[in-house]
Scaffold this motif. Structure first.
Motif, PDB file in Angstrom:
ATOM      1  N   CYS A   1     -73.595  -9.595  22.544  1.00 18.59           N
ATOM      2  CA  CYS A   1     -72.499  -9.180  21.661  1.00 18.59           C
ATOM      3  C   CYS A   1     -71.409 -10.242  21.524  1.00 18.59           C
ATOM      4  CB  CYS A   1     -71.910  -7.856  22.139  1.00 18.59           C
ATOM      5  SG  CYS A   1     -70.510  -7.258  21.143  1.00 18.59           S
ATOM      6  N   PRO A   2     -71.015 -10.967  22.600  1.00 18.80           N
ATOM      7  CA  PRO A   2     -69.981 -11.987  22.413  1.00 18.80           C
ATOM      8  C   PRO A   2     -70.344 -13.056  21.386  1.00 18.80           C
ATOM      9  CG  PRO A   2     -70.178 -11.478  24.738  1.00 18.80           C
ATOM     10  CD  PRO A   2     -71.311 -10.772  24.032  1.00 18.80           C
ATOM     11  N   TYR A   3     -71.655 -13.316  21.185  1.00 21.77           N
ATOM     12  CA  TYR A   3     -72.057 -14.280  20.167  1.00 21.77           C
ATOM     13  C   TYR A   3     -71.752 -13.722  18.774  1.00 21.77           C
ATOM     14  CZ  TYR A   3     -74.654 -15.941  24.224  1.00 21.77           C
ATOM     15  OH  TYR A   3     -75.009 -16.367  25.488  1.00 21.77           O
TER      16      TYR A   3
ATOM     17  N   PRO B   1     -56.106  -5.157  25.417  1.00 25.57           N
ATOM     18  CA  PRO B   1     -55.891  -5.260  26.863  1.00 25.57           C
ATOM     19  C   PRO B   1     -56.937  -4.536  27.696  1.00 25.57           C
ATOM     20  CG  PRO B   1     -53.806  -4.906  25.759  1.00 25.57           C
ATOM     21  CD  PRO B   1     -54.862  -4.769  24.706  1.00 25.57           C
ATOM     22  N   ASN B   2     -57.443  -3.406  27.218  1.00 25.57           N
ATOM     23  CA  ASN B   2     -58.457  -2.660  27.956  1.00 25.57           C
ATOM     24  C   ASN B   2     -59.833  -2.760  27.317  1.00 25.57           C
ATOM     25  OD1 ASN B   2     -56.787  -1.627  30.078  1.00 25.57           O
ATOM     26  ND2 ASN B   2     -55.902  -0.183  28.608  1.00 25.57           N
ATOM     27  N   GLY B   3     -60.040  -3.768  26.488  1.00 23.25           N
ATOM     28  CA  GLY B   3     -61.381  -4.074  25.986  1.00 23.25           C
ATOM     29  C   GLY B   3     -62.065  -5.032  26.954  1.00 23.25           C
ATOM     30  N   LYS B   4     -63.403  -5.033  26.971  1.00 25.26           N
ATOM     31  CA  LYS B   4     -64.153  -5.869  27.907  1.00 25.26           C
ATOM     32  C   LYS B   4     -65.172  -6.731  27.165  1.00 25.26           C
ATOM     33  CE  LYS B   4     -62.208  -3.922  31.513  1.00 25.26           C
ATOM     34  NZ  LYS B   4     -61.232  -4.660  32.354  1.00 25.26           N
ATOM     35  N   LEU B   5     -65.193  -8.013  27.502  1.00 20.66           N
ATOM     36  CA  LEU B   5     -66.174  -8.925  26.936  1.00 20.66           C
ATOM     37  C   LEU B   5     -66.871  -9.627  28.100  1.00 20.66           C
ATOM     38  CD1 LEU B   5     -65.719 -11.081  23.786  1.00 20.66           C
ATOM     39  CD2 LEU B   5     -66.745 -12.101  25.811  1.00 20.66           C
ATOM     40  N   GLY B   6     -68.218  -9.552  28.137  1.00 19.38           N
ATOM     41  CA  GLY B   6     -68.944 -10.074  29.285  1.00 19.38           C
ATOM     42  C   GLY B   6     -70.213 -10.808  28.901  1.00 19.38           C
ATOM     43  N   VAL B   7     -70.635 -11.736  29.770  1.00 20.56           N
ATOM     44  CA  VAL B   7     -71.792 -12.591  29.501  1.00 20.56           C
ATOM     45  C   VAL B   7     -72.747 -12.597  30.690  1.00 20.56           C
ATOM     46  CG1 VAL B   7     -70.516 -14.090  27.929  1.00 20.56           C
ATOM     47  CG2 VAL B   7     -70.551 -14.629  30.374  1.00 20.56           C
TER      48      VAL B   7
END
Length: 247
Positions: free
Chosen positions: A158-160, A172-178
């Protein structure tokens, strides 16, 4: 996309070295899980030696987002579901093969009917890397912004997709992870062919990130995080790697 089937020798050497490190990490994580099970500890809630930013990951479940609570919460749709209204579109669920063509067609249809999309908000555990890259390219070409709202997640591939946004925001309370990706390699391939396939996949991702203004150094925490774990990027790391791009 330009042809990057033959990555530079320097990138090739780095990727081969990281693949070796991945194998060692995988063996170590298997041992950690076994030790946790022998000790009667739930691996989803036991402290992880890899650090507070790493959580258990399964693509069909939503990880808990409360501080220190990594237990999964709730299912994720098997493919991206479209929602929202007006100029704001939401994409929720796993990124399935074929989603790029489907989402692109929907954006085209809305544009033809005068429904200009300005923002795509994401809530996804990831999935198909190639589809994520393709959707990201379409968003950038269309000048559409991306966001991860409070309580939402953007993990794995998803980050791509997120990187394709003309502007990019994480609440602030969203999360982005790899983490690591398989790029569809087959377990029956000879080792040298599997390595070559991974090299091509990683080179494609790195070239894409550079075009989108993201520091490809983000691949370092991604490639040292096993596929059944997710590395959550801090606010400082989101800024460091260029994921945050305000209007």
């Amino acid at each position: 996309m330009r042809d990057i089937s033959q990555p530079p020798n320097q990138i090739r050497r780095v990727i081969v070295a990281l693949i070796g490190a991945q194998v060692a990490i995988g063996v170590a994580l298997m041992g950690i899980d076994l030790i946790g099970s022998w000790g009667g500890k739930d691996p989803l809630t036991a402290p992880l030696p890899s650090g507070p930013s790493t959580r258990p990951y399964t693509p069909d479940r939503r990880p808990g987002t409360a501080p220190g609570v990594p237990a999964p919460q709730g299912p994720m749709p098997e493919r991206l579901e479209l929602g929202g209204e007006g100029a704001d579109l939401t994409l929720t669920g796993q990124i399935a093969a074929g989603d790029a063509a489907r989402i692109t067609e929907e954006l085209r249809r809305r544009a033809e009917t005068g429904q200009t999309i300005r923002m795509v908000s994401l809530d996804s555990t990831g999935g198909s890397v190639s589809d994520a890259l393709e959707i990201g390219e379409v968003l950038r070409d269309s000048g559409i912004a991306t966001s991860v709202k409070d309580g939402a997640i953007c993990l794995s591939a998803c980050p791509y997709l997120f990187a394709g946004g003309r502007t990019r925001q994480v609440a602030p309370n969203g999360k982005l992870g790899v983490h690591q990706h398989s790029f569809g390699t087959s377990a029956i391939l000879p080792a040298f062919m599997a390595v070559e396939s991974v090299q091509r996949g990683q080179a494609a991702v790195m070239a894409y990130l550079i075009r989108m203004g993201i520091d490809p150094a983000v691949m370092e925490p991604a490639m040292r995080t096993a596929p059944d774990r997710i590395y959550l990027l801090s606010k400082a790391e989101l800024q460091q790697y260029g994921f945050l791009a305000p209007p």
